[in-house]
Design a protein around this motif. Structure first.
Motif, PDB file in Angstrom:
ATOM      1  N   ALA A 110     -21.975  -3.588 -20.335  1.00  0.00           N
ATOM      2  CA  ALA A 110     -21.140  -4.728 -19.922  1.00  0.00           C
ATOM      3  C   ALA A 110     -21.909  -5.631 -18.966  1.00  0.00           C
ATOM      4  O   ALA A 110     -21.848  -6.861 -19.071  1.00  0.00           O
ATOM      5  CB  ALA A 110     -19.854  -4.223 -19.280  1.00  0.00           C
ATOM      6  N   ALA A 111     -22.647  -5.036 -18.037  1.00  0.00           N
ATOM      7  CA  ALA A 111     -23.415  -5.814 -17.069  1.00  0.00           C
ATOM      8  C   ALA A 111     -24.540  -6.576 -17.762  1.00  0.00           C
ATOM      9  O   ALA A 111     -24.785  -7.749 -17.439  1.00  0.00           O
ATOM     10  CB  ALA A 111     -23.980  -4.899 -15.987  1.00  0.00           C
ATOM     11  N   THR A 114     -23.549  -9.838 -19.315  1.00  0.00           N
ATOM     12  CA  THR A 114     -23.331 -10.993 -18.438  1.00  0.00           C
ATOM     13  C   THR A 114     -24.629 -11.729 -18.104  1.00  0.00           C
ATOM     14  O   THR A 114     -24.583 -12.788 -17.476  1.00  0.00           O
ATOM     15  CB  THR A 114     -22.661 -10.561 -17.124  1.00  0.00           C
ATOM     16  N   LYS A 116     -28.137 -13.950 -18.596  1.00  0.00           N
ATOM     17  CA  LYS A 116     -28.526 -15.132 -19.367  1.00  0.00           C
ATOM     18  C   LYS A 116     -29.427 -14.674 -20.525  1.00  0.00           C
ATOM     19  O   LYS A 116     -30.069 -13.617 -20.441  1.00  0.00           O
ATOM     20  CB  LYS A 116     -29.283 -16.112 -18.469  1.00  0.00           C
ATOM     21  N   LYS A 120     -31.940 -11.397 -20.754  1.00  0.00           N
ATOM     22  CA  LYS A 120     -31.790 -10.343 -21.778  1.00  0.00           C
ATOM     23  C   LYS A 120     -33.099 -10.147 -22.534  1.00  0.00           C
ATOM     24  O   LYS A 120     -33.500  -9.016 -22.833  1.00  0.00           O
ATOM     25  CB  LYS A 120     -30.672 -10.706 -22.759  1.00  0.00           C
ATOM     26  N   LYS A 157     -28.760  -8.105  -9.849  1.00  0.00           N
ATOM     27  CA  LYS A 157     -27.539  -8.554 -10.513  1.00  0.00           C
ATOM     28  C   LYS A 157     -26.854  -7.397 -11.227  1.00  0.00           C
ATOM     29  O   LYS A 157     -25.638  -7.226 -11.140  1.00  0.00           O
ATOM     30  CB  LYS A 157     -27.891  -9.665 -11.514  1.00  0.00           C
ATOM     31  N   LYS A 161     -23.099  -5.372 -10.483  1.00  0.00           N
ATOM     32  CA  LYS A 161     -22.062  -5.269 -11.520  1.00  0.00           C
ATOM     33  C   LYS A 161     -21.737  -3.820 -11.884  1.00  0.00           C
ATOM     34  O   LYS A 161     -20.645  -3.550 -12.368  1.00  0.00           O
ATOM     35  CB  LYS A 161     -22.496  -6.031 -12.778  1.00  0.00           C
TER      36      LYS A 161
END
Length: 162
Positions: A110-111, A114, A116, A120, A157, A161
């Motif tokens: 899930a994190a 999120t 960009k 990724k 980040k 999360k």
């Protein structure tokens, strides 16, 4: 080499015991007792005899290796003898660890979702393609320090999360 424990000339009848301890006499060529049946019974007896013989030899030898002089289990010598499959507490712990692992993987997915697209792609290059920071930096025309900084931001980040 002998085929049987008893020579053929001494085989007048055979006594076998059923599971309940009842003696059964088998005589060759009587009551459909063929040589094949008797040979099969002998092979089973020989296999059991040899297994017992191996166990009588190996058990004391290996017990000495895994027990101390008081016949107490020497835990430092036998880590492979621990059977955790029958331990209910160990099974519970293992199932909890598997559940926690699945939950953490779900949160990580899930994190990552999120991030960009460029982030990724960088994660893909580092973890799935197993590329070095230097090779990624050369490809993108930036310094290796820039890739390290990008990864550091991505990790922060993700950490927030998760």
């Amino acid at each position: 080499m002998r085929n049987f424990k008893t020579s053929k000339k001494n085989r007048t009848n055979y006594i076998y015991y059923s599971a309940d301890g009842q003696a059964i006499k088998i005589k060759p060529n009587e009551d459909e007792a063929t040589t094949t049946i008797i040979v099969t019974l002998h092979s089973w007896d020989d296999a059991e005899f040899n297994a017992d013989k191996r166990e009588r030899y190996h058990v004391p030898v290996y017990m000495d290796a895994y027990c101390n002089e008081n016949e107490d289990v020497a835990a430092d010598r036998n880590p492979y003898l621990v059977d955790t499959a029958s331990d209910p507490l160990e099974s519970i712990i293992q199932s909890i660890e598997e559940t926690e692992h699945k939950e953490k993987i779900g949160r990580l997915r899930a994190a990552i979702g999120t991030l960009k697209p460029q982030q990724k792609e960088l994660i893909k290059k580092v973890f799935f393609e197993k590329r070095t920071n230097v090779s990624i930096a050369d490809e993108e025309g930036v310094t290796e320090a820039a890739i390290r900084n990008r990864l550091k931001k991505i990790y922060e980040k993700l950490r927030k999360k998760i």
